[in-house]
Design an enzyme around this catalytic site. Structure first.
Site, mmCIF file in Angstrom:
data_model
loop_
_atom_site.group_PDB
_atom_site.id
_atom_site.type_symbol
_atom_site.label_atom_id
_atom_site.label_comp_id
_atom_site.label_asym_id
_atom_site.label_seq_id
_atom_site.Cartn_x
_atom_site.Cartn_y
_atom_site.Cartn_z
ATOM 1 C CB CYS A 1 -1.259 0.242 1.635
ATOM 2 S SG CYS A 1 -2.309 -1.085 1.424
ATOM 3 C CG ASN B 1 2.814 -0.870 3.340
ATOM 4 O OD1 ASN B 1 2.030 -2.089 3.172
ATOM 5 N ND2 ASN B 1 3.713 -0.335 2.591
ATOM 6 N N GLY B 2 1.113 -3.243 5.152
ATOM 7 C CA GLY B 2 1.388 -4.558 6.407
ATOM 8 C C GLY B 2 -0.016 -4.979 6.466
ATOM 9 C CD GLU C 1 11.415 -10.561 -16.788
ATOM 10 O OE1 GLU C 1 10.916 -9.725 -16.178
ATOM 11 O OE2 GLU C 1 10.496 -11.241 -15.802
ATOM 12 C CE LYS D 1 8.524 -6.820 -16.588
ATOM 13 N NZ LYS D 1 8.129 -8.377 -16.029
ATOM 14 C CD GLU E 1 4.693 -9.123 -14.140
ATOM 15 O OE1 GLU E 1 5.319 -8.889 -12.887
ATOM 16 O OE2 GLU E 1 5.851 -8.304 -14.902
ATOM 17 C CE LYS F 1 8.800 -1.329 -10.385
ATOM 18 N NZ LYS F 1 8.614 -2.073 -11.505
#
Length: 615
Positions: free
Chosen positions: A2, A101-102, A488, A492, A495, A610
Protein backbone atom coordinates in the site's frame (compact mmCIF):
# COMPACT_ATOMS: atom_id res chain seq x y z
CA UNK A 1 1.97 -3.12 -0.99
CA UNK A 2 0.00 0.00 0.00
CA UNK A 3 0.99 3.65 -0.26
CA UNK A 4 1.03 6.06 2.69
CA UNK A 5 1.26 9.85 2.49
CA UNK A 6 1.02 12.40 5.29
CA UNK A 7 1.62 16.10 5.83
CA UNK A 8 1.85 18.46 8.80
CA UNK A 9 2.84 22.10 8.38
CA UNK A 10 1.50 25.43 7.21
CA UNK A 11 0.42 24.56 3.66
CA UNK A 12 -2.96 23.23 2.61
CA UNK A 13 -2.50 19.49 3.10
CA UNK A 14 -5.16 18.12 0.74
CA UNK A 15 -3.38 18.70 -2.58
CA UNK A 16 -0.04 17.56 -1.18
CA UNK A 17 -1.49 14.27 0.03
CA UNK A 18 -3.66 13.63 -3.06
CA UNK A 19 -0.78 14.31 -5.46
CA UNK A 20 1.46 12.14 -3.31
CA UNK A 21 -1.05 9.29 -3.47
CA UNK A 22 -1.10 9.56 -7.25
CA UNK A 23 2.66 9.03 -7.27
CA UNK A 24 2.26 5.99 -5.03
CA UNK A 25 -0.56 4.30 -6.94
CA UNK A 26 1.97 1.81 -8.29
CA UNK A 27 2.04 0.39 -4.74
CA UNK A 28 -1.68 -0.37 -4.68
CA UNK A 29 -4.73 0.94 -6.45
CA UNK A 30 -7.91 -0.90 -5.46
CA UNK A 31 -9.06 1.81 -3.04
CA UNK A 32 -7.93 5.16 -1.63
CA UNK A 33 -8.74 7.55 1.17
CA UNK A 34 -7.76 10.66 3.11
CA UNK A 35 -8.25 11.99 6.65
CA UNK A 36 -7.96 15.78 6.93
CA UNK A 37 -7.98 17.88 10.11
CA UNK A 38 -9.43 21.38 10.04
CA UNK A 39 -10.63 23.57 12.91
CA UNK A 40 -11.26 20.78 15.37
CA UNK A 41 -12.95 18.56 12.80
CA UNK A 42 -11.55 15.29 11.45
CA UNK A 43 -12.85 14.83 7.91
CA UNK A 44 -12.57 11.44 6.25
CA UNK A 45 -13.26 10.47 2.65
CA UNK A 46 -12.47 7.05 1.18
CA UNK A 47 -13.64 4.92 -1.70
CA UNK A 48 -13.11 1.80 -3.70
CA UNK A 49 -11.16 2.60 -6.87
CA UNK A 50 -8.25 4.82 -7.73
CA UNK A 51 -7.13 8.19 -6.43
CA UNK A 52 -9.08 9.88 -9.24
CA UNK A 53 -12.25 8.31 -7.82
CA UNK A 54 -11.34 9.64 -4.38
CA UNK A 55 -10.93 13.16 -5.76
CA UNK A 56 -14.39 13.01 -7.35
CA UNK A 57 -15.98 11.71 -4.18
CA UNK A 58 -14.24 14.30 -2.01
CA UNK A 59 -15.77 17.12 -4.06
CA UNK A 60 -19.19 16.23 -2.70
CA UNK A 61 -18.30 14.84 0.72
CA UNK A 62 -15.69 16.99 2.46
CA UNK A 63 -14.18 20.44 2.39
CA UNK A 64 -10.50 20.32 1.57
CA UNK A 65 -9.12 22.88 4.00
CA UNK A 66 -6.61 21.87 6.65
CA UNK A 67 -2.89 21.77 7.37
CA UNK A 68 -2.69 18.17 8.61
CA UNK A 69 -3.66 15.06 6.67
CA UNK A 70 -2.89 11.38 6.18
CA UNK A 71 -3.80 9.42 3.06
CA UNK A 72 -3.63 5.91 1.68
CA UNK A 73 -3.83 3.94 -1.55
CA UNK A 74 -4.55 0.27 -0.93
CA UNK A 75 -3.67 -3.17 -2.18
CA UNK A 76 -6.12 -5.42 -0.35
CA UNK A 77 -4.88 -8.06 2.10
CA UNK A 78 -7.68 -8.30 4.70
CA UNK A 79 -11.15 -7.77 3.28
CA UNK A 80 -12.22 -7.17 -0.30
CA UNK A 81 -11.66 -3.79 -1.96
CA UNK A 82 -14.65 -1.65 -1.00
CA UNK A 83 -15.45 1.67 0.67
CA UNK A 84 -15.69 0.20 4.18
CA UNK A 85 -12.36 -1.65 4.05
CA UNK A 86 -10.56 1.35 2.57
CA UNK A 87 -8.19 3.41 4.71
CA UNK A 88 -8.02 5.60 6.77
CA UNK A 89 -9.75 3.75 9.60
CA UNK A 90 -11.12 5.47 12.69
CA UNK A 91 -11.24 4.24 16.27
CA UNK A 92 -14.65 3.65 17.86
CA UNK A 93 -14.56 7.09 19.47
CA UNK A 94 -13.76 8.78 16.18
CA UNK A 95 -10.76 10.50 17.76
CA UNK A 96 -8.01 8.44 16.14
CA UNK A 97 -7.27 7.84 12.47
CA UNK A 98 -4.74 5.43 10.96
CA UNK A 99 -3.29 4.44 7.60
CA UNK A 100 -1.39 1.16 7.43
CA UNK A 101 0.76 -0.84 5.01
CA UNK A 102 1.38 -4.44 6.02
CA UNK A 103 -0.30 -7.32 7.81
CA UNK A 104 -1.07 -7.78 11.51
CA UNK A 105 -0.91 -11.55 11.76
CA UNK A 106 -2.51 -11.86 15.21
CA UNK A 107 -5.39 -9.55 14.37
CA UNK A 108 -8.04 -12.26 14.91
CA UNK A 109 -6.97 -12.82 18.51
CA UNK A 110 -6.77 -9.07 19.13
CA UNK A 111 -10.19 -8.54 17.54
CA UNK A 112 -11.77 -11.14 19.85
CA UNK A 113 -10.20 -9.56 22.93
CA UNK A 114 -11.28 -6.06 21.94
CA UNK A 115 -14.83 -7.25 21.28
CA UNK A 116 -14.92 -8.55 24.84
CA UNK A 117 -14.08 -5.01 25.93
CA UNK A 118 -16.97 -3.56 23.98
CA UNK A 119 -15.30 -2.51 20.73
CA UNK A 120 -17.18 -2.84 17.47
CA UNK A 121 -15.76 -3.29 13.99
CA UNK A 122 -17.24 -2.12 10.71
CA UNK A 123 -14.58 -3.53 8.38
CA UNK A 124 -12.82 -6.84 7.81
CA UNK A 125 -9.38 -5.23 8.10
CA UNK A 126 -6.56 -5.83 10.53
CA UNK A 127 -5.97 -2.07 10.48
CA UNK A 128 -9.24 -1.27 12.24
CA UNK A 129 -8.19 -3.73 14.94
CA UNK A 130 -4.89 -1.92 15.39
CA UNK A 131 -6.37 1.58 15.74
CA UNK A 132 -8.83 0.36 18.36
CA UNK A 133 -6.04 -1.44 20.21
CA UNK A 134 -4.20 1.90 20.34
CA UNK A 135 -7.35 3.61 21.62
CA UNK A 136 -7.78 0.91 24.27
CA UNK A 137 -4.22 1.50 25.50
CA UNK A 138 -4.88 5.25 25.78
CA UNK A 139 -8.01 4.60 27.84
CA UNK A 140 -6.69 1.82 30.05
CA UNK A 141 -3.21 3.16 30.74
CA UNK A 142 -3.78 6.92 30.52
CA UNK A 143 -0.85 7.50 28.16
CA UNK A 144 -0.31 9.87 25.25
CA UNK A 145 -0.65 8.83 21.62
CA UNK A 146 3.04 8.09 21.00
CA UNK A 147 3.34 5.83 24.03
CA UNK A 148 0.03 4.12 23.22
CA UNK A 149 1.24 3.33 19.69
CA UNK A 150 4.44 1.87 21.10
CA UNK A 151 2.64 -0.33 23.64
CA UNK A 152 0.10 -1.50 21.07
CA UNK A 153 2.78 -2.42 18.53
CA UNK A 154 4.57 -4.50 21.13
CA UNK A 155 1.40 -6.60 21.29
CA UNK A 156 1.23 -7.18 17.55
CA UNK A 157 2.80 -9.79 15.31
CA UNK A 158 3.42 -9.01 11.66
CA UNK A 159 4.64 -6.21 9.43
CA UNK A 160 3.58 -2.60 9.23
CA UNK A 161 4.22 0.96 8.30
CA UNK A 162 1.67 3.21 9.98
CA UNK A 163 0.76 6.84 10.42
CA UNK A 164 -1.62 7.67 13.30
CA UNK A 165 -3.38 10.93 14.10
CA UNK A 166 -5.38 12.04 17.17
CA UNK A 167 -7.73 14.97 16.58
CA UNK A 168 -7.25 16.00 20.20
CA UNK A 169 -3.53 16.53 19.49
CA UNK A 170 -3.60 18.13 16.03
CA UNK A 171 0.05 19.17 16.10
CA UNK A 172 1.51 15.68 15.68
CA UNK A 173 1.48 12.50 13.64
CA UNK A 174 2.94 9.28 15.03
CA UNK A 175 4.62 6.91 12.57
CA UNK A 176 6.27 3.50 12.88
CA UNK A 177 7.66 0.73 10.70
CA UNK A 178 8.50 -2.95 10.80
CA UNK A 179 9.07 -4.69 7.49
CA UNK A 180 7.42 -1.98 5.37
CA UNK A 181 9.21 1.21 4.28
CA UNK A 182 8.46 4.67 5.64
CA UNK A 183 10.24 7.99 5.04
CA UNK A 184 9.90 11.38 6.71
CA UNK A 185 10.60 14.40 4.51
CA UNK A 186 11.99 17.39 6.38
CA UNK A 187 11.01 20.83 5.11
CA UNK A 188 10.97 24.35 6.53
CA UNK A 189 8.56 24.19 9.48
CA UNK A 190 6.80 21.24 7.85
CA UNK A 191 7.08 17.47 7.56
CA UNK A 192 6.06 14.96 4.93
CA UNK A 193 5.42 11.26 5.48
CA UNK A 194 5.42 8.68 2.70
CA UNK A 195 6.16 5.09 1.73
CA UNK A 196 8.92 6.43 -0.51
CA UNK A 197 10.31 9.85 -1.32
CA UNK A 198 8.41 10.47 -4.56
CA UNK A 199 5.43 12.28 -2.93
CA UNK A 200 7.62 14.93 -1.29
CA UNK A 201 10.68 15.30 -3.52
CA UNK A 202 9.01 18.40 -5.02
CA UNK A 203 9.21 20.08 -1.62
CA UNK A 204 12.40 18.78 0.02
CA UNK A 205 15.35 16.53 -0.67
CA UNK A 206 16.09 15.85 3.02
CA UNK A 207 14.61 12.70 4.50
CA UNK A 208 14.81 10.30 7.41
CA UNK A 209 14.22 6.64 6.53
CA UNK A 210 12.97 4.81 9.60
CA UNK A 211 14.71 1.53 10.28
CA UNK A 212 12.84 -1.65 11.16
CA UNK A 213 11.50 -1.49 14.71
CA UNK A 214 11.57 2.30 14.91
CA UNK A 215 8.83 4.84 15.49
CA UNK A 216 8.77 8.62 15.42
CA UNK A 217 6.64 11.43 16.77
CA UNK A 218 6.44 14.10 14.07
CA UNK A 219 5.44 17.42 15.64
CA UNK A 220 4.85 20.69 13.89
CA UNK A 221 7.76 23.14 14.43
CA UNK A 222 9.72 20.63 16.54
CA UNK A 223 12.55 18.18 15.79
CA UNK A 224 11.54 14.62 14.93
CA UNK A 225 11.96 12.21 17.83
CA UNK A 226 12.81 8.64 16.85
CA UNK A 227 12.65 5.73 19.29
CA UNK A 228 13.08 1.97 19.27
CA UNK A 229 9.66 0.37 19.60
CA UNK A 230 10.87 -2.52 21.77
CA UNK A 231 13.23 -0.70 24.15
CA UNK A 232 11.94 2.90 24.08
CA UNK A 233 15.54 4.08 23.60
CA UNK A 234 16.06 7.30 21.64
CA UNK A 235 17.69 7.07 18.21
CA UNK A 236 19.75 9.80 16.59
CA UNK A 237 18.13 9.88 13.13
CA UNK A 238 20.26 10.10 10.01
CA UNK A 239 19.04 12.80 7.63
CA UNK A 240 19.75 11.69 4.07
CA UNK A 241 20.08 14.06 1.13
CA UNK A 242 18.10 12.59 -1.75
CA UNK A 243 19.42 12.54 -5.32
CA UNK A 244 16.01 11.85 -6.85
CA UNK A 245 14.46 14.58 -8.98
CA UNK A 246 10.89 15.21 -10.06
CA UNK A 247 11.57 14.86 -13.79
CA UNK A 248 12.72 11.27 -13.30
CA UNK A 249 9.32 10.21 -11.95
CA UNK A 250 7.19 11.87 -14.64
CA UNK A 251 6.12 10.16 -17.88
CA UNK A 252 8.15 12.53 -20.04
CA UNK A 253 5.74 12.46 -22.98
CA UNK A 254 5.33 8.67 -23.10
CA UNK A 255 1.84 7.19 -22.96
CA UNK A 256 2.75 4.91 -20.05
CA UNK A 257 5.51 4.61 -17.47
CA UNK A 258 6.24 1.11 -18.72
CA UNK A 259 6.99 2.33 -22.25
CA UNK A 260 9.12 5.17 -20.87
CA UNK A 261 11.08 2.71 -18.76
CA UNK A 262 11.58 0.34 -21.69
CA UNK A 263 13.08 3.22 -23.67
CA UNK A 264 15.22 4.32 -20.71
CA UNK A 265 17.16 1.06 -20.75
CA UNK A 266 20.11 2.23 -22.86
CA UNK A 267 20.83 5.01 -20.36
CA UNK A 268 19.93 2.82 -17.40
CA UNK A 269 22.53 0.23 -18.41
CA UNK A 270 25.08 3.01 -18.99
CA UNK A 271 24.37 4.46 -15.56
CA UNK A 272 24.71 1.01 -14.02
CA UNK A 273 28.20 0.39 -15.37
CA UNK A 274 29.33 4.03 -15.25
CA UNK A 275 32.44 4.30 -13.06
CA UNK A 276 32.58 0.51 -12.74
CA UNK A 277 33.38 -0.59 -16.28
CA UNK A 278 36.67 0.72 -17.60
CA UNK A 279 36.70 -1.31 -20.80
CA UNK A 280 39.73 0.24 -22.47
CA UNK A 281 41.84 -0.32 -19.35
CA UNK A 282 40.49 -3.82 -18.79
CA UNK A 283 39.30 -2.96 -15.28
CA UNK A 284 36.08 -3.46 -13.28
CA UNK A 285 35.69 -1.38 -10.12
CA UNK A 286 32.96 -2.40 -7.70
CA UNK A 287 33.57 -1.27 -4.14
CA UNK A 288 31.20 -3.78 -2.58
CA UNK A 289 32.96 -6.61 -4.43
CA UNK A 290 36.50 -5.25 -4.22
CA UNK A 291 36.30 -4.93 -0.43
CA UNK A 292 35.17 -8.55 -0.07
CA UNK A 293 36.76 -10.15 -3.10
CA UNK A 294 38.46 -13.09 -1.39
CA UNK A 295 35.39 -13.83 0.75
CA UNK A 296 33.11 -14.05 -2.28
CA UNK A 297 35.58 -15.77 -4.63
CA UNK A 298 36.40 -18.50 -2.10
CA UNK A 299 32.78 -19.30 -1.30
CA UNK A 300 31.76 -22.96 -1.43
CA UNK A 301 28.69 -21.82 -3.34
CA UNK A 302 26.58 -18.79 -4.12
CA UNK A 303 22.91 -18.79 -3.17
CA UNK A 304 20.80 -16.25 -5.06
CA UNK A 305 17.47 -15.33 -3.45
CA UNK A 306 14.88 -13.19 -5.20
CA UNK A 307 11.26 -13.01 -6.38
CA UNK A 308 9.57 -12.44 -9.73
CA UNK A 309 11.62 -10.59 -12.34
CA UNK A 310 14.59 -10.40 -9.95
CA UNK A 311 14.52 -14.20 -9.72
CA UNK A 312 14.80 -14.38 -13.49
CA UNK A 313 17.81 -12.03 -13.36
CA UNK A 314 19.27 -14.40 -10.78
CA UNK A 315 18.87 -17.31 -13.18
CA UNK A 316 20.86 -15.42 -15.82
CA UNK A 317 23.49 -14.75 -13.16
CA UNK A 318 23.67 -18.48 -12.39
CA UNK A 319 24.96 -19.12 -15.91
CA UNK A 320 27.39 -16.21 -15.63
CA UNK A 321 28.89 -17.09 -12.23
CA UNK A 322 29.33 -20.75 -13.05
CA UNK A 323 30.66 -20.04 -16.55
CA UNK A 324 33.03 -17.20 -15.73
CA UNK A 325 33.97 -17.71 -12.06
CA UNK A 326 33.39 -21.48 -11.74
CA UNK A 327 31.51 -21.10 -8.45
CA UNK A 328 28.51 -23.39 -7.87
CA UNK A 329 25.26 -21.42 -7.82
CA UNK A 330 21.74 -22.15 -6.62
CA UNK A 331 18.86 -19.77 -7.36
CA UNK A 332 16.00 -19.82 -4.88
CA UNK A 333 12.60 -18.21 -4.64
CA UNK A 334 12.97 -16.11 -1.50
CA UNK A 335 9.40 -16.95 -0.53
CA UNK A 336 10.27 -20.69 -0.41
CA UNK A 337 13.83 -20.34 0.85
CA UNK A 338 12.79 -18.91 4.20
CA UNK A 339 10.41 -21.76 5.02
CA UNK A 340 12.16 -24.91 3.87
CA UNK A 341 14.91 -25.07 6.54
CA UNK A 342 17.71 -24.54 3.99
CA UNK A 343 21.26 -25.76 4.58
CA UNK A 344 23.38 -22.60 4.87
CA UNK A 345 26.97 -22.46 6.12
CA UNK A 346 29.50 -19.78 6.95
CA UNK A 347 31.27 -20.60 3.69
CA UNK A 348 28.26 -19.61 1.58
CA UNK A 349 27.63 -16.27 -0.09
CA UNK A 350 24.02 -15.20 -0.45
CA UNK A 351 23.13 -12.64 -3.13
CA UNK A 352 19.76 -10.99 -2.53
CA UNK A 353 18.18 -9.21 -5.50
CA UNK A 354 15.28 -6.74 -5.31
CA UNK A 355 14.34 -3.68 -7.35
CA UNK A 356 12.76 -1.85 -4.42
CA UNK A 357 15.07 -3.17 -1.74
CA UNK A 358 11.99 -3.73 0.41
CA UNK A 359 10.65 -7.12 -0.77
CA UNK A 360 9.41 -8.84 2.40
CA UNK A 361 10.31 -12.43 1.44
CA UNK A 362 13.79 -11.40 0.31
CA UNK A 363 14.32 -9.44 3.54
CA UNK A 364 13.35 -12.52 5.55
CA UNK A 365 15.78 -14.65 3.52
CA UNK A 366 18.57 -12.16 4.25
CA UNK A 367 17.94 -12.30 7.98
CA UNK A 368 17.93 -16.10 7.92
CA UNK A 369 21.19 -16.23 5.96
CA UNK A 370 22.87 -13.81 8.37
CA UNK A 371 21.73 -15.88 11.35
CA UNK A 372 23.45 -18.90 9.76
CA UNK A 373 26.70 -16.97 9.32
CA UNK A 374 26.62 -16.53 5.53
CA UNK A 375 28.00 -13.43 3.84
CA UNK A 376 25.12 -11.52 2.27
CA UNK A 377 25.48 -9.27 -0.77
CA UNK A 378 22.57 -7.09 -1.89
CA UNK A 379 21.66 -5.95 -5.40
CA UNK A 380 18.91 -3.31 -5.45
CA UNK A 381 17.89 -0.07 -7.08
CA UNK A 382 16.66 2.14 -4.25
CA UNK A 383 19.35 3.95 -2.29
CA UNK A 384 18.83 3.69 1.46
CA UNK A 385 16.34 0.82 1.17
CA UNK A 386 16.09 -1.92 3.79
CA UNK A 387 18.09 -4.48 1.80
CA UNK A 388 20.93 -2.02 1.26
CA UNK A 389 21.11 -1.55 5.03
CA UNK A 390 20.67 -5.16 6.09
CA UNK A 391 23.30 -6.76 3.84
CA UNK A 392 27.04 -6.93 4.52
CA UNK A 393 27.85 -5.34 1.16
CA UNK A 394 26.17 -4.69 -2.14
CA UNK A 395 25.78 -2.83 -5.40
CA UNK A 396 23.10 -0.44 -6.61
CA UNK A 397 21.76 -0.79 -10.12
CA UNK A 398 21.26 2.99 -10.59
CA UNK A 399 18.31 2.31 -12.90
CA UNK A 400 16.43 5.37 -11.69
CA UNK A 401 12.82 5.23 -10.47
CA UNK A 402 10.77 2.39 -11.89
CA UNK A 403 7.08 3.26 -11.55
CA UNK A 404 5.41 0.77 -13.89
CA UNK A 405 4.40 -2.33 -11.94
CA UNK A 406 5.83 -4.68 -14.57
CA UNK A 407 9.61 -4.46 -14.23
CA UNK A 408 11.66 -3.73 -17.35
CA UNK A 409 14.83 -1.74 -16.71
CA UNK A 410 15.20 -3.43 -13.32
CA UNK A 411 15.82 -6.71 -15.16
CA UNK A 412 18.46 -5.41 -17.55
CA UNK A 413 20.31 -3.38 -14.92
CA UNK A 414 20.34 -6.28 -12.47
CA UNK A 415 21.83 -8.50 -15.18
CA UNK A 416 24.42 -5.79 -15.85
CA UNK A 417 25.52 -5.62 -12.19
CA UNK A 418 25.60 -9.39 -11.79
CA UNK A 419 27.57 -9.85 -15.02
CA UNK A 420 30.15 -7.30 -13.88
CA UNK A 421 30.39 -9.16 -10.60
CA UNK A 422 30.86 -12.55 -12.32
CA UNK A 423 33.54 -11.12 -14.60
CA UNK A 424 35.36 -9.54 -11.66
CA UNK A 425 35.37 -12.83 -9.75
CA UNK A 426 36.46 -14.78 -12.83
CA UNK A 427 39.39 -12.42 -13.38
CA UNK A 428 40.43 -12.69 -9.72
CA UNK A 429 40.28 -16.48 -9.76
CA UNK A 430 41.89 -16.86 -13.18
CA UNK A 431 38.92 -18.83 -14.48
CA UNK A 432 38.40 -16.54 -17.46
CA UNK A 433 41.18 -15.74 -19.90
CA UNK A 434 42.40 -12.18 -20.19
CA UNK A 435 41.33 -12.01 -23.82
CA UNK A 436 37.82 -13.25 -23.02
CA UNK A 437 37.57 -10.88 -20.06
CA UNK A 438 38.50 -7.88 -22.20
CA UNK A 439 36.13 -8.99 -24.97
CA UNK A 440 33.25 -9.13 -22.50
CA UNK A 441 34.08 -5.65 -21.25
CA UNK A 442 34.18 -4.18 -24.74
CA UNK A 443 30.93 -5.89 -25.70
CA UNK A 444 29.20 -4.75 -22.52
CA UNK A 445 30.28 -1.19 -23.24
CA UNK A 446 28.46 -1.41 -26.59
CA UNK A 447 25.23 -2.88 -25.20
CA UNK A 448 23.41 0.47 -24.73
CA UNK A 449 23.85 1.30 -28.43
CA UNK A 450 22.62 -2.17 -29.36
CA UNK A 451 19.56 -1.76 -27.13
CA UNK A 452 18.86 1.52 -28.94
CA UNK A 453 19.03 -0.34 -32.24
CA UNK A 454 16.65 -3.00 -30.93
CA UNK A 455 14.14 -0.36 -29.80
CA UNK A 456 13.87 0.78 -33.43
CA UNK A 457 11.97 -2.47 -34.07
CA UNK A 458 9.03 -1.12 -32.07
CA UNK A 459 6.70 -0.68 -35.06
CA UNK A 460 7.40 -4.19 -36.34
CA UNK A 461 6.68 -5.63 -32.91
CA UNK A 462 3.49 -3.56 -32.64
CA UNK A 463 2.26 -5.14 -35.87
CA UNK A 464 2.98 -8.63 -34.52
CA UNK A 465 1.12 -7.75 -31.30
CA UNK A 466 -1.99 -6.83 -33.29
CA UNK A 467 -2.03 -10.29 -34.89
CA UNK A 468 -1.80 -12.22 -31.60
CA UNK A 469 -3.77 -9.97 -29.24
CA UNK A 470 -6.68 -12.43 -29.04
CA UNK A 471 -4.57 -15.49 -28.25
CA UNK A 472 -5.60 -17.35 -25.11
CA UNK A 473 -2.19 -18.91 -24.49
CA UNK A 474 1.44 -18.44 -25.49
CA UNK A 475 4.64 -20.44 -25.08
CA UNK A 476 8.13 -18.90 -24.76
CA UNK A 477 11.26 -20.96 -25.44
CA UNK A 478 14.94 -20.29 -24.85
CA UNK A 479 18.17 -22.10 -24.08
CA UNK A 480 21.12 -21.43 -21.80
CA UNK A 481 21.34 -17.70 -20.91
CA UNK A 482 18.08 -17.10 -22.76
CA UNK A 483 15.95 -19.64 -20.91
CA UNK A 484 15.44 -17.08 -18.08
CA UNK A 485 14.54 -14.52 -20.76
CA UNK A 486 11.79 -16.87 -21.94
CA UNK A 487 10.48 -17.02 -18.38
CA UNK A 488 10.62 -13.24 -18.10
CA UNK A 489 8.87 -12.75 -21.44
CA UNK A 490 6.04 -15.05 -20.35
CA UNK A 491 5.74 -13.23 -17.03
CA UNK A 492 5.45 -9.86 -18.75
CA UNK A 493 2.62 -11.10 -20.98
CA UNK A 494 0.76 -12.57 -18.01
CA UNK A 495 1.24 -9.50 -15.83
CA UNK A 496 -0.13 -6.83 -18.13
CA UNK A 497 -2.30 -8.51 -20.77
CA UNK A 498 -3.74 -11.33 -18.59
CA UNK A 499 -2.98 -13.87 -21.34
CA UNK A 500 -1.78 -17.21 -20.01
CA UNK A 501 1.84 -17.77 -20.96
CA UNK A 502 4.58 -20.19 -19.95
CA UNK A 503 8.33 -20.19 -20.47
CA UNK A 504 10.35 -23.38 -20.96
CA UNK A 505 13.86 -24.47 -21.85
CA UNK A 506 13.54 -25.20 -25.56
CA UNK A 507 14.65 -28.81 -25.16
CA UNK A 508 11.79 -29.46 -22.73
CA UNK A 509 9.21 -29.09 -25.51
CA UNK A 510 9.26 -32.81 -26.28
CA UNK A 511 8.80 -33.65 -22.59
CA UNK A 512 5.21 -32.43 -22.47
CA UNK A 513 4.51 -28.89 -23.71
CA UNK A 514 4.63 -29.96 -27.38
CA UNK A 515 1.20 -31.51 -26.80
CA UNK A 516 -0.18 -27.96 -26.67
CA UNK A 517 1.04 -26.98 -30.13
CA UNK A 518 -1.60 -26.42 -32.80
CA UNK A 519 -2.34 -23.81 -35.45
CA UNK A 520 -3.68 -21.39 -32.84
CA UNK A 521 -0.72 -21.52 -30.45
CA UNK A 522 1.84 -18.68 -30.76
CA UNK A 523 5.34 -19.75 -29.74
CA UNK A 524 8.01 -17.16 -29.07
CA UNK A 525 11.45 -18.68 -29.68
CA UNK A 526 14.72 -17.01 -28.76
CA UNK A 527 17.14 -18.37 -31.34
CA UNK A 528 20.22 -16.15 -31.35
CA UNK A 529 23.33 -17.36 -33.13
CA UNK A 530 25.35 -17.75 -29.92
CA UNK A 531 24.58 -20.71 -27.67
CA UNK A 532 23.16 -23.99 -29.03
CA UNK A 533 21.73 -22.37 -32.14
CA UNK A 534 21.44 -25.62 -34.09
CA UNK A 535 19.57 -27.26 -31.23
CA UNK A 536 17.06 -24.40 -31.11
CA UNK A 537 16.59 -24.62 -34.89
CA UNK A 538 15.60 -28.26 -34.39
CA UNK A 539 13.02 -27.17 -31.80
CA UNK A 540 11.65 -24.61 -34.24
CA UNK A 541 11.29 -27.31 -36.88
CA UNK A 542 9.33 -29.46 -34.40
CA UNK A 543 6.91 -26.57 -33.78
CA UNK A 544 6.60 -25.80 -37.50
CA UNK A 545 5.71 -29.40 -38.34
CA UNK A 546 2.80 -29.14 -35.89
CA UNK A 547 1.54 -25.88 -37.43
CA UNK A 548 2.44 -23.71 -34.44
CA UNK A 549 2.76 -19.94 -35.03
CA UNK A 550 6.41 -19.02 -34.59
CA UNK A 551 7.66 -15.61 -33.48
CA UNK A 552 11.46 -15.78 -33.46
CA UNK A 553 13.97 -13.46 -31.87
CA UNK A 554 17.17 -14.01 -33.83
CA UNK A 555 20.55 -12.46 -34.51
CA UNK A 556 20.74 -9.98 -37.41
CA UNK A 557 21.38 -11.78 -40.68
CA UNK A 558 19.86 -15.10 -39.60
CA UNK A 559 18.96 -17.39 -42.49
CA UNK A 560 17.82 -20.77 -41.12
CA UNK A 561 15.13 -19.65 -38.68
CA UNK A 562 14.00 -16.98 -41.13
CA UNK A 563 12.81 -19.75 -43.44
CA UNK A 564 10.79 -21.40 -40.65
CA UNK A 565 9.33 -18.56 -38.59
CA UNK A 566 6.08 -16.71 -39.21
CA UNK A 567 7.59 -13.54 -37.76
CA UNK A 568 11.22 -12.54 -37.35
CA UNK A 569 12.64 -10.01 -34.88
CA UNK A 570 16.36 -9.42 -35.46
CA UNK A 571 18.59 -8.09 -32.68
CA UNK A 572 22.25 -7.02 -32.97
CA UNK A 573 24.95 -9.63 -32.46
CA UNK A 574 26.80 -9.88 -29.14
CA UNK A 575 28.50 -12.58 -27.08
CA UNK A 576 26.23 -15.20 -25.51
CA UNK A 577 26.43 -13.98 -21.91
CA UNK A 578 25.13 -10.55 -22.91
CA UNK A 579 22.35 -11.66 -25.27
CA UNK A 580 19.65 -11.44 -22.54
CA UNK A 581 20.20 -7.67 -22.44
CA UNK A 582 19.01 -7.53 -26.06
CA UNK A 583 16.57 -10.41 -26.43
CA UNK A 584 14.42 -9.25 -23.53
CA UNK A 585 13.67 -5.89 -25.22
CA UNK A 586 11.38 -7.25 -27.99
CA UNK A 587 9.53 -9.38 -25.46
CA UNK A 588 8.87 -6.34 -23.27
CA UNK A 589 7.55 -4.40 -26.27
CA UNK A 590 5.42 -7.32 -27.45
CA UNK A 591 3.73 -7.63 -24.07
CA UNK A 592 3.27 -3.87 -23.84
CA UNK A 593 1.61 -3.51 -27.24
CA UNK A 594 -0.69 -6.50 -26.76
CA UNK A 595 -1.87 -5.07 -23.44
CA UNK A 596 -2.41 -1.59 -24.92
CA UNK A 597 -4.38 -2.97 -27.88
CA UNK A 598 -6.55 -4.93 -25.43
CA UNK A 599 -7.20 -1.76 -23.44
CA UNK A 600 -5.51 -2.98 -20.26
CA UNK A 601 -4.06 -0.70 -17.60
CA UNK A 602 -0.40 -1.27 -18.42
CA UNK A 603 1.11 0.61 -15.48
CA UNK A 604 -1.32 -0.72 -12.89
CA UNK A 605 -2.34 -4.28 -13.82
CA UNK A 606 -5.06 -5.89 -11.76
CA UNK A 607 -4.24 -7.58 -8.45
CA UNK A 608 -0.58 -6.52 -8.57
CA UNK A 609 1.54 -3.94 -6.78
CA UNK A 610 5.06 -2.71 -7.40
CA UNK A 611 6.74 -3.38 -4.09
CA UNK A 612 5.67 -6.55 -2.29
CA UNK A 613 6.29 -5.65 1.34
CA UNK A 614 4.02 -8.35 2.79
CA UNK A 615 4.21 -12.15 2.53
Amino acid sequence: MCGIVGYIGNREAYDIVINGLKRLEYRGYDSAGIALFDGGQLKVCKTQGKVADLVEKAKNNITTNGNVAIGHTRWATHGEPNDVNSHPHLSNSGNLAIVHNGIIENNDALRKELRKRGYKFDSETDTEVLINLIEDVIKSEGVKLGKAVQIALNHTIGAYAIAVFDKRKPDEIVVARLGSPLAIGIGEEEYFIASDASPFIKYTNNAIYLEDGEMAVVRKNKPVKVRKINTDSLVDPYVQELKLNLEEIEKGGYEHFMLKEIYEQPNAVRDTYRGRLLADEGIIKMAGVDDNLARIANANRILIVACGTSWHAGLVAEYAFEDMARIPVEVEYASEFRYRNPVITENDVVIAISQSGETADTMAAIKLAKEKGAFVFGVCNVVGSSISRETHAGAYTHAGPEIGVASTKAFTTQITVLTLMALKLGQYKGTISDSSFRLHLQELKQIPEKIEATLKLNDTIKDIAAIYKDSRNCIYLGRSYNFPVALEGALKLKEISYIHAEGYPAAEMKHGPIALIDDEMPVVVIAVSKGYYEKVVSNVQEIKSRKGKIISVVTEGDVEVKNLADHLIEVPETIEALTPLLTTIPLQLLSYHIAVILGKNVDQPRNLAKSVTVE
